[in-house]
Scaffold this active site. Structure first.
Site, PDB file in Angstrom:
ATOM      1  N   GLY A 219       0.670  -1.334   0.054  1.00 13.31           N
ATOM      2  CA  GLY A 219      -0.009   0.172   0.096  1.00 13.31           C
ATOM      3  C   GLY A 219       0.846   1.361   0.060  1.00 13.31           C
ATOM      4  O   GLY A 219       0.088   2.254  -0.122  1.00 13.31           O
ATOM      5  N   GLU A 254       4.095  -6.707   1.856  1.00  5.72           N
ATOM      6  CA  GLU A 254       3.726  -7.115   0.545  1.00  5.72           C
ATOM      7  C   GLU A 254       3.587  -5.935  -0.335  1.00  5.72           C
ATOM      8  O   GLU A 254       2.662  -5.492  -0.931  1.00  5.72           O
ATOM      9  CB  GLU A 254       2.362  -7.729   0.343  1.00  5.72           C
ATOM     10  CG  GLU A 254       2.161  -8.759   1.395  1.00  5.72           C
ATOM     11  CD  GLU A 254       0.695  -9.332   1.661  1.00  5.72           C
ATOM     12  OE1 GLU A 254      -0.303  -8.437   1.219  1.00  5.72           O
ATOM     13  OE2 GLU A 254       0.504 -10.593   1.912  1.00  5.72           O
ATOM     14  N   GLY A 256       4.039  -3.609  -3.709  1.00  2.00           N
ATOM     15  CA  GLY A 256       4.078  -3.542  -5.148  1.00  2.00           C
ATOM     16  C   GLY A 256       4.261  -2.308  -5.831  1.00  2.00           C
ATOM     17  O   GLY A 256       5.352  -2.181  -6.212  1.00  2.00           O
ATOM     18  N   ARG A 257       3.282  -1.647  -5.640  1.00  2.00           N
ATOM     19  CA  ARG A 257       3.424  -0.325  -6.520  1.00  2.00           C
ATOM     20  C   ARG A 257       4.740   0.556  -6.082  1.00  2.00           C
ATOM     21  O   ARG A 257       5.536   0.941  -7.143  1.00  2.00           O
ATOM     22  CB  ARG A 257       2.399   0.669  -6.059  1.00  2.00           C
ATOM     23  CG  ARG A 257       2.419   1.964  -6.852  1.00  2.00           C
ATOM     24  CD  ARG A 257       1.308   3.119  -6.129  1.00  2.00           C
ATOM     25  NE  ARG A 257      -0.051   2.240  -6.066  1.00  2.00           N
ATOM     26  CZ  ARG A 257      -0.973   2.282  -6.843  1.00  2.00           C
ATOM     27  NH1 ARG A 257      -1.063   2.827  -8.185  1.00  2.00           N
ATOM     28  NH2 ARG A 257      -1.976   1.690  -6.453  1.00  2.00           N
ATOM     29  N   ARG A 294      -5.270   3.164 -15.626  1.00  2.00           N
ATOM     30  CA  ARG A 294      -5.280   3.784 -14.412  1.00  2.00           C
ATOM     31  C   ARG A 294      -6.115   5.035 -14.539  1.00  2.00           C
ATOM     32  O   ARG A 294      -7.054   5.307 -13.806  1.00  2.00           O
ATOM     33  CB  ARG A 294      -4.071   3.810 -13.568  1.00  2.00           C
ATOM     34  CG  ARG A 294      -3.623   2.674 -13.422  1.00  2.00           C
ATOM     35  CD  ARG A 294      -2.282   2.803 -12.118  1.00  2.00           C
ATOM     36  NE  ARG A 294      -2.580   3.387 -11.105  1.00  2.00           N
ATOM     37  CZ  ARG A 294      -2.358   4.622 -10.713  1.00  2.00           C
ATOM     38  NH1 ARG A 294      -1.795   5.478 -11.502  1.00  2.00           N
ATOM     39  NH2 ARG A 294      -2.847   5.062  -9.653  1.00  2.00           N
ATOM     40  N   TYR A 298      -9.528   5.076 -12.406  1.00  2.00           N
ATOM     41  CA  TYR A 298      -9.444   5.823 -11.058  1.00  2.00           C
ATOM     42  C   TYR A 298      -9.179   7.391 -11.342  1.00  2.00           C
ATOM     43  O   TYR A 298      -8.947   8.010 -10.239  1.00  2.00           O
ATOM     44  CB  TYR A 298      -8.226   5.619 -10.290  1.00  2.00           C
ATOM     45  CG  TYR A 298      -7.908   4.091 -10.077  1.00  2.00           C
ATOM     46  CD1 TYR A 298      -8.951   3.124  -9.456  1.00  2.00           C
ATOM     47  CD2 TYR A 298      -6.507   3.892 -10.470  1.00  2.00           C
ATOM     48  CE1 TYR A 298      -8.460   1.821  -9.277  1.00  2.00           C
ATOM     49  CE2 TYR A 298      -6.480   2.374 -10.372  1.00  2.00           C
ATOM     50  CZ  TYR A 298      -7.269   1.342  -9.868  1.00  2.00           C
ATOM     51  OH  TYR A 298      -7.056   0.024  -9.431  1.00  2.00           O
ATOM     52  N   CYS A 324     -12.284   4.044 -28.392  1.00  2.00           N
ATOM     53  CA  CYS A 324     -13.628   4.495 -28.389  1.00  2.00           C
ATOM     54  C   CYS A 324     -14.297   4.684 -27.127  1.00  2.00           C
ATOM     55  O   CYS A 324     -15.271   4.097 -26.733  1.00  2.00           O
ATOM     56  CB  CYS A 324     -14.478   3.702 -29.470  1.00  2.00           C
ATOM     57  SG  CYS A 324     -13.888   3.472 -31.238  1.00  2.00           S
TER      58      CYS A 324
HETATM   59  C1  LIG Z   1      -2.574  -5.091  -3.913  1.00  2.00           C
HETATM   60  C2  LIG Z   1      -2.010  -5.837  -2.811  1.00  2.00           C
HETATM   61  C3  LIG Z   1      -0.855  -5.286  -2.474  1.00  2.00           C
HETATM   62  C4  LIG Z   1       0.138  -4.535  -3.070  1.00  2.00           C
HETATM   63  O1  LIG Z   1      -0.186  -3.326  -2.723  1.00  2.00           O
HETATM   64  P1  LIG Z   1       0.514  -2.021  -3.545  1.00  2.00           P
HETATM   65  O2  LIG Z   1      -0.149  -0.880  -3.062  1.00  2.00           O
HETATM   66  O3  LIG Z   1       0.929  -2.038  -4.863  1.00  2.00           O
HETATM   67  O4  LIG Z   1       1.934  -2.153  -2.536  1.00  2.00           O
HETATM   68  C5  LIG Z   1      -0.199  -6.343  -1.277  1.00  2.00           C
HETATM   69  N1  LIG Z   1      -1.370  -7.027  -0.658  1.00  2.00           N
HETATM   70  C6  LIG Z   1      -2.365  -7.255  -0.900  1.00  2.00           C
HETATM   71  C7  LIG Z   1      -3.172  -8.454  -0.227  1.00  2.00           C
HETATM   72  C8  LIG Z   1      -2.868  -6.784  -1.989  1.00  2.00           C
HETATM   73  O5  LIG Z   1      -4.090  -7.007  -2.649  1.00  2.00           O
END
Ligand SMILES: *Cc1c(COP(=O)(O)O)cnc(C)c1O
Length: 394
Positions: A219, A254, A256-257, A294, A298, A324
């Site tokens: 997150g 966890e 990601g982004r 995105r 959003y 389109c």
């Molecule tokens: C999407 C997600 C992440 C990664 O979120 P980021 O905002 O990309 O860091 C981690 N854990 C869970 C359970 C997710 O659904």
């Protein structure tokens, strides 16, 4: 490179990927932890392999992502499995592989995991996902920790679940999990998420139920817009570690982004220019919502720059795609140097939730993906051909 690989093309920097994952790891160095890269942010095998080479483990959100993790070389005990709607087949796969943890989202899912583990004569490792009723403060579509969201169980439900499941022979509750949303730019929601599971772990320990880890999810947000205020990795660690430290439990993250987004740009060519009634221009490019969803999904903002800026007064414009749909707009009310048909534009911070959200809408073949490594580059996912795209049709 854009000439050779064609456009639109997603371009990733190996150096940025590596720098980011190392920086996040270093921010948590004072406490035992594991980074589980959230594969859903960018599931291209070459990118996932880079994460693995850097020592990150994996967070999978579907059976498909479990397979991506395995093909990237991860062992099952390096994979955590999340997802609000895991199917029977996905759970069987997860249980029989013996993943590090299945993050269970509901009492019903716990029962199904138990039954599958019993049927296969094994003991499934599960973590319970807690919904802490915390407002992530990000876009409603990517906030996941509010009571009204579909994710996880209330702390009270989770407490009761863990207590009642502790005696099951085929379930091993190894952790608690929370993930309050994505693109979070302040410490408070992340701290409160961590507090919810740390508090629960402490209560469980007092009842004699000990766990292995606390998983605070992902997150952490990035600055898409110049000057946007975000948390640094050090501030993130400073929000989470004091909460988790007293439990003594291993920390799982966890991300990601935060790792992948700044490592990518989307290169696209101008295909047309059209004057609007108010004097602004439509800059129509060969990438759109099919390559980068995105903005349409959003209202997300991405920086857009000319790769070789021309001299002259900037033009006011909307940068739009060819699809389109009116929502197929990559950037509204922008200022760009004067552009011409054929010019190359770079859309920034597209390394996460970019290529992976692509679609074939308008029967557009998916773009190529390129990994830049120093002065060298290579195609790590080739552009789809029309034959690729139509191969499943009768
Ligand atoms: C999407 C997600 C992440 C990664 O979120 P980021 O905002 O990309 O860091 C981690 N854990 C869970 C359970 C997710 O659904």
């Amino acid at each position: 490179m854009a000439d050779a690989a064609g456009t639109p093309v997603h371009v990733y920097s190996r150096a940025v990927l590596r720098t980011r994952v190392r920086a996040l790891d270093a921010a948590f160095a004072s406490y035992p932890h594991d980074l589980h890269y959230a594969i859903k942010a960018n599931a291209t095998l070459a990118v996932v392999r880079e994460m693995r080479a850097e020592g990150a483990h994996a967070d999978a959100n579907s059976g498909g992502e479990i397979d991506v993790a395995l093909r990237a070389g991860y062992a099952p005990d390096q994979i955590v499995f999340t997802g609000v709607g895991k199917t029977h087949d996905e759970l069987v796969r997860a249980v029989t592989l013996g993943l590090k943890a299945i993050n269970a989202e509901s009492p019903g899912e716990m029962e199904r995991i138990d039954a599958i583990a019993r049927a296969h004569g094994t003991r499934a490792r599960v973590a319970v996902r807690v919904n802490p009723d915390v407002d992530a403060g990000s876009h409603p579509h990517i906030s996941t920790g509010l009571r009204g969201n579909k994710f996880g169980m209330t702390p009270a439900q989770a407490h009761q679940m863990v207590t009642s499941m502790a005696a099951r022979a085929h379930l091993h509750v190894v952790g608690l999990h929370v993930h309050v949303g994505s693109q979070i730019t302040s410490a408070e929601p992340l701290r409160r998420g961590a507090e919810a599971i740390a508090g629960l772990a402490t209560a469980l320990a007092a009842e004699g139920i000990s766990l292995e880890h606390l998983d605070v999810g992902g997150g952490l947000g990035i600055a898409y817009e110049p000057g946007q205020i975000v948390l640094t990795e050090a501030e993130y660690a400073a929000a989470v570690l004091p909460v988790v430290r007293p439990t003594g439990l291993r920390l799982v993250l966890e991300p990601g982004r935060w790792i992948a987004a700044p490592a990518g740009v989307l290169l696209t060519r101008v295909v047309d220019l059209k004057a609007q009634a108010d004097g602004r221009w439509f800059v129509i490019v060969d990438a759109g919502m099919t390559e980068l969803l995105r903005p349409a999904l959003y209202g997300a903002w991405h920086g857009i720059e000319a790769v070789s800026p021309r001299a002259g007064a900037p033009i006011a414009c909307d940068v739009v795609g060819p699809v389109c749909e009116t929502s197929d707009t990559l950037g509204k009310a922008r200022h760009l140097p004067p552009v011409d048909v054929g010019d190359l534009l770079a859309v920034r911070d597209t390394g996460a939730y970019g290529a992976i959200m692509a679609s074939n809408y308008n029967r557009r073949p998916m773009a190529a993906e390129v990994l830049v490594d120093g002065a060298a580059w290579r195609v790590v996912r080739r552009r789809q051909t029309i034959d690729d795209m139509l191969q499943w049709d009768e």
